[in-house]
Design a protein around this motif. Structure first.
Motif, mmCIF file in Angstrom:
data_model
loop_
_atom_site.group_PDB
_atom_site.id
_atom_site.type_symbol
_atom_site.label_atom_id
_atom_site.label_comp_id
_atom_site.label_asym_id
_atom_site.label_seq_id
_atom_site.Cartn_x
_atom_site.Cartn_y
_atom_site.Cartn_z
ATOM 1 N N ARG A 1 0.827 -1.214 0.000
ATOM 2 C CA ARG A 1 0.000 0.000 0.000
ATOM 3 C C ARG A 1 0.858 1.261 0.000
ATOM 4 O O ARG A 1 0.622 2.184 -0.792
ATOM 5 C CB ARG A 1 -0.926 -0.009 1.211
ATOM 6 N N TYR A 2 1.866 1.296 0.848
ATOM 7 C CA TYR A 2 2.706 2.493 0.919
ATOM 8 C C TYR A 2 3.640 2.593 -0.280
ATOM 9 O O TYR A 2 3.982 3.696 -0.718
ATOM 10 C CB TYR A 2 3.498 2.488 2.230
ATOM 11 N N ALA A 3 4.063 1.458 -0.837
ATOM 12 C CA ALA A 3 4.898 1.492 -2.035
ATOM 13 C C ALA A 3 4.115 2.024 -3.236
ATOM 14 O O ALA A 3 4.651 2.774 -4.066
ATOM 15 C CB ALA A 3 5.448 0.100 -2.338
ATOM 16 N N PHE A 4 2.837 1.662 -3.334
ATOM 17 C CA PHE A 4 1.978 2.214 -4.384
ATOM 18 C C PHE A 4 1.867 3.728 -4.245
ATOM 19 O O PHE A 4 1.953 4.473 -5.229
ATOM 20 C CB PHE A 4 0.581 1.599 -4.300
ATOM 21 N N LYS A 5 1.671 4.174 -3.016
ATOM 22 C CA LYS A 5 1.528 5.608 -2.774
ATOM 23 C C LYS A 5 2.779 6.363 -3.204
ATOM 24 O O LYS A 5 2.695 7.419 -3.853
ATOM 25 C CB LYS A 5 1.248 5.847 -1.294
ATOM 26 N N ASN A 6 3.941 5.816 -2.892
ATOM 27 C CA ASN A 6 5.191 6.475 -3.275
ATOM 28 C C ASN A 6 5.397 6.455 -4.782
ATOM 29 O O ASN A 6 5.887 7.430 -5.368
ATOM 30 C CB ASN A 6 6.366 5.794 -2.575
ATOM 31 N N ALA A 7 5.023 5.346 -5.426
ATOM 32 C CA ALA A 7 5.239 5.228 -6.871
ATOM 33 C C ALA A 7 4.415 6.247 -7.647
ATOM 34 O O ALA A 7 4.907 6.904 -8.569
ATOM 35 C CB ALA A 7 4.911 3.809 -7.338
ATOM 36 N N PHE A 8 3.151 6.410 -7.275
ATOM 37 C CA PHE A 8 2.265 7.287 -8.034
ATOM 38 C C PHE A 8 2.344 8.743 -7.594
ATOM 39 O O PHE A 8 1.553 9.563 -8.047
ATOM 40 C CB PHE A 8 0.827 6.773 -7.953
ATOM 41 N N GLN A 9 3.292 9.060 -6.719
ATOM 42 C CA GLN A 9 3.584 10.465 -6.465
ATOM 43 C C GLN A 9 4.313 11.100 -7.644
ATOM 44 O O GLN A 9 4.322 12.315 -7.793
ATOM 45 C CB GLN A 9 4.436 10.601 -5.199
ATOM 46 N N SER A 10 4.915 10.246 -8.485
ATOM 47 C CA SER A 10 5.603 10.724 -9.680
ATOM 48 C C SER A 10 4.602 10.903 -10.824
ATOM 49 O O SER A 10 3.894 9.959 -11.202
ATOM 50 C CB SER A 10 6.697 9.726 -10.096
ATOM 51 N N LYS A 11 4.528 12.101 -11.374
ATOM 52 C CA LYS A 11 3.634 12.357 -12.502
ATOM 53 C C LYS A 11 4.080 11.603 -13.750
ATOM 54 O O LYS A 11 3.255 11.208 -14.569
ATOM 55 C CB LYS A 11 3.568 13.855 -12.776
ATOM 56 N N LEU A 12 5.395 11.397 -13.891
ATOM 57 C CA LEU A 12 5.910 10.667 -15.049
ATOM 58 C C LEU A 12 5.411 9.230 -15.043
ATOM 59 O O LEU A 12 4.947 8.716 -16.072
ATOM 60 C CB LEU A 12 7.437 10.698 -15.041
ATOM 61 N N ILE A 13 5.495 8.582 -13.887
ATOM 62 C CA ILE A 13 5.032 7.194 -13.789
ATOM 63 C C ILE A 13 3.531 7.103 -14.026
ATOM 64 O O ILE A 13 3.047 6.212 -14.738
ATOM 65 C CB ILE A 13 5.409 6.604 -12.422
ATOM 66 N N LYS B 1 6.805 -5.838 -1.699
ATOM 67 C CA LYS B 1 7.408 -5.013 -2.735
ATOM 68 C C LYS B 1 7.102 -5.567 -4.127
ATOM 69 O O LYS B 1 6.801 -4.814 -5.063
ATOM 70 C CB LYS B 1 8.923 -4.940 -2.527
ATOM 71 N N MET B 2 7.170 -6.879 -4.266
ATOM 72 C CA MET B 2 6.926 -7.494 -5.570
ATOM 73 C C MET B 2 5.476 -7.316 -6.007
ATOM 74 O O MET B 2 5.191 -7.194 -7.210
ATOM 75 C CB MET B 2 7.283 -8.977 -5.523
ATOM 76 N N ALA B 3 4.551 -7.283 -5.043
ATOM 77 C CA ALA B 3 3.136 -7.149 -5.382
ATOM 78 C C ALA B 3 2.856 -5.844 -6.119
ATOM 79 O O ALA B 3 1.909 -5.767 -6.907
ATOM 80 C CB ALA B 3 2.281 -7.237 -4.114
ATOM 81 N N VAL B 4 3.664 -4.821 -5.856
ATOM 82 C CA VAL B 4 3.482 -3.556 -6.563
ATOM 83 C C VAL B 4 3.701 -3.756 -8.055
ATOM 84 O O VAL B 4 2.860 -3.393 -8.896
ATOM 85 C CB VAL B 4 4.457 -2.490 -6.013
ATOM 86 N N LEU B 5 4.850 -4.342 -8.406
ATOM 87 C CA LEU B 5 5.154 -4.562 -9.818
ATOM 88 C C LEU B 5 4.213 -5.581 -10.447
ATOM 89 O O LEU B 5 3.782 -5.414 -11.591
ATOM 90 C CB LEU B 5 6.605 -5.028 -9.973
#
Length: 286
Positions: free
Chosen positions: A27-39, A132-136
């Motif tokens: 959950r927190y890894a998703f939040k950090n990933a989508f803070q990037s507008k590029l991603i 962590k892997m669940a994010v990808l």
């Protein structure tokens, strides 16, 4: 609160089930990933090609005037080659998405010495890696096998139950081909993220593994006049597996059995790298 008052009580509320604790990291890894507008923007772009394929499948059955004028039943054949090219295109998008998201999943925790904070809780190393892997896995599934199966269902609804029954193996090939792609990309990204603490360097290393391996494999094939150099090319290994799965009549750079064995060995190697690096402490020799 002063200890001598003896008013402190430990937490006695409901506990998170052990099997789902990895989702906290996710959950927190998703939040950090989508803070990037590029991603975020690139993830949205990954759905353009599946949408175009869906429109093409519809037009393939409903452009009656053009089909009648040309005296053909369809504009193109929807067979294994169609889904083979679809998975190749989405696989390239999945690789770029992995290069953007994957390198920062573990490297940031290692760089800030945060692993002891995770593992000092009722939380195993397997839970951490799985979280962590669940994010990808979630992101890559959303752009590979999920739209692939949707396209298969769209074509089945247009062509009828007979077509679906005769080509049900394609759905299995989409799922299996996507699964091996996702497994390789996830394990490589996490292993490099664990061993290289800088995000940009880990991303460059992921690109290097694919492109340097491809170049080195071609050089070995040319110098030694052999095809075994293709075992260093992860892209060709995946291509060989997909050619076999989708029954495409094309020359495979590596025999399918050997490609499966090489990809399996790569997954095991990445797991060993993660097992060695993802620990609550690290011994540094002076």
């Amino acid at each position: 609160m002063a200890v001598h008052k003896r008013s402190y009580r430990g937490y006695s509320g409901p506990l998170t089930p052990p099997w789902s604790r990895f989702s906290i990291v996710t959950r927190y890894a998703f939040k950090n990933a989508f803070q990037s507008k590029l991603i975020t923007a690139f993830f949205v772009c990954c759905f353009f090609y599946p949408l175009g394929c869906a429109v093409a499948l519809y037009l393939n059955k409903h452009v009656d005037v053009l089909v009648t004028a040309l005296n053909i039943h369809a504009l193109f054949d929807v067979d294994g080659k169609f889904f083979f090219h679809f998975l190749n295109a989405q696989g390239a998008m999945a690789f770029v998405l992995t290069a953007l998201v994957g390198p920062g999943l573990i490297s940031s925790d290692l760089a800030n010495n945060a692993l002891p904070l995770f593992l000092c809780r009722p939380f195993s190393r397997a839970d951490y890696v799985l979280g962590k892997m669940a994010v990808l896995v979630t992101l890559l599934s959303a752009i590979t096998w999920a739209p692939g199966l949707i396209l298969f269902l769209i074509q089945s609804s247009l062509a009828g139950a007979a077509w679906m029954g005769a080509n049900l193996w394609m759905a299995g090939s989409i799922l299996l081909g996507s699964t091996i792609q996702i497994a390789i990309l996830c394990l490589l990204a996490l292993a490099l993220s664990a061993w290289i603490k800088r995000k940009l360097a880990a991303g460059a290393a992921l690109l290097g593994v694919f492109f340097f391996g491809a170049g080195l494999g071609q050089a070995v094939n040319a110098v030694l006049e052999t095809r075994n150099g293709s075992l260093m090319n992860i892209g060709e290994l995946l291509g060989s597996v997909e050619i076999h799965l989708f029954r495409v009549y094309a020359q495979s750079p590596v025999p399918p059995d050997l490609a499966w064995l090489a990809l399996g060995a790569l997954c095991v190697f990445c797991l060993l790298l993660l097992e060695r690096k993802v620990r609550a402490y690290e011994v540094v020799k002076g």
